[in-house]
Design an enzyme around this catalytic site. Sequence first.
Site, PDB file in Angstrom:
ATOM      1  N   LYS A  82       0.841  -1.207   0.000  1.00  8.81           N
ATOM      2  CA  LYS A  82       0.000   0.000   0.000  1.00  8.81           C
ATOM      3  C   LYS A  82       0.875   1.255   0.000  1.00  8.81           C
ATOM      4  O   LYS A  82       0.625   2.207  -0.744  1.00  8.81           O
ATOM      5  CB  LYS A  82      -0.926  -0.009   1.230  1.00  8.81           C
ATOM      6  CG  LYS A  82      -2.032  -1.049   1.138  1.00  8.81           C
ATOM      7  CD  LYS A  82      -2.702  -1.320   2.475  1.00  8.81           C
ATOM      8  CE  LYS A  82      -3.699  -2.486   2.334  1.00  8.81           C
ATOM      9  NZ  LYS A  82      -4.222  -2.938   3.639  1.00  8.81           N
ATOM     10  N   GLN A 129      -4.554  -1.801   9.754  1.00 10.56           N
ATOM     11  CA  GLN A 129      -4.486  -3.126   9.134  1.00 10.56           C
ATOM     12  C   GLN A 129      -5.109  -4.181  10.051  1.00 10.56           C
ATOM     13  O   GLN A 129      -4.819  -4.231  11.246  1.00 10.56           O
ATOM     14  CB  GLN A 129      -3.029  -3.472   8.801  1.00 10.56           C
ATOM     15  CG  GLN A 129      -2.845  -4.774   8.046  1.00 10.56           C
ATOM     16  CD  GLN A 129      -3.454  -4.775   6.653  1.00 10.56           C
ATOM     17  OE1 GLN A 129      -3.455  -3.757   5.962  1.00 10.56           O
ATOM     18  NE2 GLN A 129      -4.005  -5.909   6.248  1.00 10.56           N
ATOM     19  N   ASP A 175     -11.426   2.341   4.544  1.00 14.18           N
ATOM     20  CA  ASP A 175     -11.745   0.911   4.559  1.00 14.18           C
ATOM     21  C   ASP A 175     -13.260   0.677   4.513  1.00 14.18           C
ATOM     22  O   ASP A 175     -13.708  -0.434   4.218  1.00 14.18           O
ATOM     23  CB  ASP A 175     -11.235   0.278   5.864  1.00 14.18           C
ATOM     24  CG  ASP A 175      -9.951  -0.510   5.682  1.00 14.18           C
ATOM     25  OD1 ASP A 175      -9.738  -1.031   4.577  1.00 14.18           O
ATOM     26  OD2 ASP A 175      -9.191  -0.615   6.663  1.00 14.18           O
TER      27      ASP A 175
END
Length: 298
Positions: free
Chosen positions: A57, A101, A124
């Site tokens: 990422k 994460q 997200d």
Amino acid sequence: MTNTTMAKLIDGRTVAERVYAGLRRDIAELKARGVTPGLAVILVGDNPASRAYVRSKDKMCHELGLHSVKLELPASITQSELLARVEEFNRDSTIHGILVQSPPPEHIDEAAIVRGLDPRKDVDGFHPENVAKLVLEDASGFVPCTPIGVQRLLLESGIEINGAHVVVLGRSMIVGKPLALLLMQKNKNGNATVTVVHSRSRNLAQITRSADIVVAAIGRAEFLKSDHIRDGAVVIDVGINRVEDAANARGYRLVGDVAFEQVSKKASVITPVPGGVGPMTIAMLMANTLKAARQSLA
Ligand code: GUN
């Protein structure tokens, strides 16, 4: 009659490159308006798979010229310390997207951390406000990256979602549930008849065999077999599983949730692992970060 020809492969990397071409134009436009989109990625602990995702990422942010902050925190961090770091990014005007994460260490209450995110920076799409917007079909919200990546991959590959029977295998918060909601939305990129099946479903194979499109997101290596699909089905494999492989230099190889070799002989279209859905997920994270930056201007 069995189809002995190989299915057509969807190359996620090529489709993702098309997405990036569009994103590069959008980034240039935002920069011309004085805004460099910024993404903060928080990694807690040292899960090797999570570390690899976070690295890719960060790398992609650099390739696109985005502002990227990678924060690595020890597994021993407390809930309140982690929440404080999230709140710092909430207040930081150079950061438009924040991602923690998953999965965090056991002692962390992940749902509480997600609720601590500014929903406008929740790229997200895990915050309850964004989940509600997905249900309500309010396009200002953020949709989780893997589900929108799957939708985009289907659309860019010319596969009709509108009116199709899509069977989603798996009911996770990250993939199965939001994907089902997304594909049943009342618009031309949705309008699917969606069935969700999972590890406890009775007659699972009977249901998956009635699908035009099967999306495997159950988190079990090579779970979906050729008996699970009808001839000519479209098969999208969301799984990324590490299986031990002494012959491989890394000691493992990556396989999806689909038994690729047998299923690819029966499907009409299939995604490989790696190189299918994975590249799209990162592309959609970048797209969500741009959306957050753009919305911050309004
Ligand atoms: N772990 C696996 N997939 C994801 C994702 O899409 N977002 C986050 N934050 N963690 C993940």
